[in-house]
Scaffold this active site. Structure first.
Site, PDB file in Angstrom:
ATOM      1  N   SER A 534       0.946  -1.078  -0.104  1.00 42.44           N
ATOM      2  CA  SER A 534      -0.007  -0.019  -0.036  1.00 42.44           C
ATOM      3  C   SER A 534       0.722   1.280  -0.068  1.00 42.44           C
ATOM      4  CB  SER A 534      -1.004  -0.238   1.228  1.00 42.44           C
ATOM      5  OG  SER A 534      -2.000   0.790   0.963  1.00 42.44           O
ATOM      6  N   ASP A 619      -9.871  -3.877  -5.233  1.00 47.95           N
ATOM      7  CA  ASP A 619      -9.158  -2.937  -4.141  1.00 47.95           C
ATOM      8  C   ASP A 619      -9.855  -1.501  -3.980  1.00 47.95           C
ATOM      9  OD1 ASP A 619      -7.239  -1.474  -2.658  1.00 47.95           O
ATOM     10  OD2 ASP A 619      -5.699  -2.997  -3.298  1.00 47.95           O
ATOM     11  N   HIS A 654      -8.156  -4.822  -1.142  1.00 42.35           N
ATOM     12  CA  HIS A 654      -6.773  -4.358  -0.649  1.00 42.35           C
ATOM     13  C   HIS A 654      -6.110  -5.265   0.348  1.00 42.35           C
ATOM     14  CE1 HIS A 654      -4.356  -1.016  -0.230  1.00 42.35           C
ATOM     15  NE2 HIS A 654      -4.157  -1.099   1.254  1.00 42.35           N
TER      16      HIS A 654
END
Length: 680
Positions: A534, A619, A654
């Site tokens: 991320s 995501d 995610h």
């Protein structure tokens, strides 16, 4: 080392020129954002096939790693039971199951088990299934629970009558899994997010009696998001609303759910405060003239800042993170010199002491406490070498009792050692690094090393336990976690010096720690690997552009790499709430600074490290097209013979896969990639 097949997929170029501040930027792959376009899906599938082909030689190793990772998971694992009134609540897994059962027993741990949520049963037929567990009404006769079956973090709230065991007809769709019961046992409050940007913006009240919902709060400022919570005393329900640097709290008597929420203290830019209560008064953690926060109190009806009284003053060397208020005690979570500590005091802030911890590097935090009138507080403790343990400590006698140690089969803590070292980086700052290695590891510059980092949002990457890393450590790797600026490990300054116009400190810290570890002979300079996810994937993208020679391989999980384009697109989830983190590129100074490090914008002709990039089609935090565009641009510019792979999970978001074993498959792929390029 075997040669990689060179015929990687090449998406079509459809050049778009993006213009801002009279600065045209060409983007050949902008079109990959067309999620519904069959050409896009076809391209992602081709990338997956290419990754599978390249990794074919390590297919059996990948399977072996998966079995190894799985062998360190106790199949019938359970959590330590938590007492709440007459009941003991627990989550537990059955052998072979990917998902847990949520249960409770009445009267004692020997009472009959009641299954509250049978997740394995409910997950049947779903490729992704996430349930947040039970949220039980104050009288413990009703339960709410939230479910997401896609991975985009839109949940449906369901209700169950625990007297009859029947699920009620009421259901609330496309909301956050943020649910609070009022004391009447029939009203709940919950938060709802914007369907496109996913910003949590509305708080609703819902009645199980009338089956009607009504809006109680709407946060109009799109840089703020909102949520609802209840104090341990159960006296008040609170609405919190926050941006990166500013907060505001509203409150309501939990016995009067139809009253109007009152503002506690009006928002003021860069004033961050949080509120809870001890029934008769409020406790506030505030950073007003207190960078590392202080603890204040306020009387009922006198909640303006001018009425607050100081209970625990600001300390330059101690960062106050949280407070739990019990009937007779306060429990404070703090950080000092980069380590977590727990302070216990009475309600007047007197007779305080710290829970003693033995390890030099560890993570301690206040655990799951559900009772207000108690002498006992639960806390969690772990280190990179010691699996998580749950303790209860008697706040009066200081007597500790170990309630449960997370069981890790096929693991012996005595085979490993941990270290905590500080390295001086280029601007003179000392940055801590936590390490784990075999007990007899020689520091002679021959070992392979995996270094992990994050460094954003003030989030801490503490030295927690991960049973996964031993699959690398047992093969001779040293595993390092760099506590770089952008987190809050060393206090609030640590965060402030790693965001907006100081963001590059995050990248420099990581590079300088890597360099220092190599110089100190922790690693063979040709066998250094880095991993981050991320915003930590942004870190990976930045360091690859700045120092590609330093790393032999990189794993970038769901990486945020197209910073300017994303931060200029207000329709993308989470953009507007992040201006205080990255800067607002509508402002030229911020634009120029972001452009100088944004990974996608700084790819240039040079030899790049071997790279595995992962993403999820659904995501919601980092859209799949950022990694996809970046991989294509990296390959085009790569002057070396390294391999660059993209793996897209076509069914998750995610957080990756939802089942506990499926998550290990992702890790097995990442480790197999590292071992493949390490030539072992």
């Amino acid at each position: 080392m075997h040669k990689f097949p060179h015929e990687y997929p090449k998406p079509e170029k459809k050049t778009v020129t993006l213009n801002k501040h009279e600065d045209p930027r060409k983007d050949d792959y902008f079109w990959l954002r067309e999620r519904e376009n069959p050409q896009v899906i076809d391209y992602l599938n081709k990338e997956n096939a290419y990754t599978a082909e390249v990794m074919k030689p390590v297919q059996s190793l990948e399977e072996k790693l998966f079995q190894e990772l799985k062998s360190r998971v106790k199949e019938d694992e359970s959590s330590a039971p938590v007492k709440d009134g007459d009941y003991y609540y627990q989550g537990r897994y059955e052998i072979g199951q990917q998902y847990p059962l949520f249960t409770r027993r009445k009267g004692s741990l020997q009472g009959a088990e009641e299954i509250l949520i049978n997740v394995p049963e409910l997950a049947k037929g779903h490729s992704f299934y996430q349930s947040t567990g039970p949220v039980v009404s104050p009288n413990q006769q009703l339960m709410a629970f939230s479910v997401d079956t896609v991975g985009r973090r839109f949940f449906t709230i369901y209700f169950k009558d625990l007297k009859t065991g029947k699920t009620l007809p009421d259901k609330i769709e496309n909301v956050r899994p943020n649910v609070v019961w009022a004391n009447d046992n029939e009203t709940i409050f919950y938060s709802e997010q914007h369907p496109e940007t996913l910003r949590s913006e509305k708080i609703y009240r819902y009645s199980l009696k009338t089956h009607k919902k009504d809006l109680v709060y709407y946060e109009k400022d799109d840089t703020f998001s909102t949520y609802v919570y209840k104090s341990l005393s159960e006296k008040y329900i609170y609405i919190g609303t926050q941006s990166t640097l500013t907060t505001e709290v509203m409150y309501l008597d939990a016995n009067k759910p139809y009253d109007t929420f009152k503002v506690f203290a009006p928002r003021e830019r860069e004033h961050e405060y949080s509120v809870t209560d001890g029934g008769d008064k409020f406790y506030i953690i505030s950073n007003k003239n207190a960078k590392n926060y202080k603890l204040m109190t306020a009387e009922i009806g006198h909640t303006q800042v001018k009425d607050w009284k100081e209970l625990i003053p600001h300390r330059a060397d101690t960062y106050l993170q949280d407070v739990t208020v019990f009937k007779n005690y306060l429990v404070l979570e703090e950080r000092k010199n980069g380590l977590t500590q727990i302070q216990i005091t009475d309600r007047q802030g007197q007779h305080s002491y710290y829970i003693p911890f033995a390890d030099e590097s560890y993570l301690a935090s206040v655990g799951d406490n559900r009772e207000y009138d108690t002498e006992s507080v639960r806390f969690d403790y772990e280190s990179m070498r010691r699996p998580p343990s749950v303790y209860d400590i008697n706040m009066k006698t200081h007597q500790q009792e170990l309630k449960k140690t997370h069981e890790v089969p096929n693991y012996d803590a005595n085979l490993y050692r941990t270290e905590r070292v500080f390295f001086t980086v280029r601007d003179g700052t000392q940055v801590p690094v936590s390490l784990i290695m075999k007990r007899d590891q020689k520091l002679d510059g021959t070992a392979p090393m995996l270094i992990y980092g994050y460094g954003s949002y003030g989030a801490n990457m503490d030295p927690w336990f991960s049973s996964d890393v031993f699959s690398l450590v047992d093969r001779g790797f040293i595993y390092a976690k760099a506590h770089i600026r952008g987190g809050s490990e060393m206090g609030r300054d640590w965060y402030d010096n790693g965001r907006t116009l100081k963001k590059k400190n995050t990248f420099y810290d990581f590079i300088d720690c890597t360099d220092a570890l190599v110089k100190a002979k922790y690693a063979d300079p040709k066998r250094v690997y880095a991993m981050g996810g991320s915003a930590g994937g942004l870190l990976m993208g930045a360091i690859m552009n700045m120092r590609p020679d330093l790393y032999h391989g990189i794993v970038a999980q769901v990486p945020f790499v197209d910073v300017i384009t994303t931060m200029l697109d207000e329709s993308i989830p989470l953009t507007t709430s992040e201006y205080d983190e990255w800067g607002n590129p509508n402002d030229k100074t911020a634009y120029d600074y972001i452009k100088s490090y944004s990974p996608y914008d700084n790819v240039k002709p040079q030899a790049y490290p071997n790279t595995l990039v992962t993403t999820g089609l659904h995501d919601s935090q980092v859209q799949y097209w950022e990694p996809a565009k970046w991989v294509s641009k990296l390959r085009e510019n790569n002057k070396g013979d390294s391999v660059i792979l993209l793996k897209t999970d076509m069914e998750s978001g995610h957080g990756g896969a939802s089942g506990r074993f499926d998550q290990l498959k992702d890790t097995a792929t990442e480790y197999a990639f590292i071992l493949m390029i390490d030539g072992k």
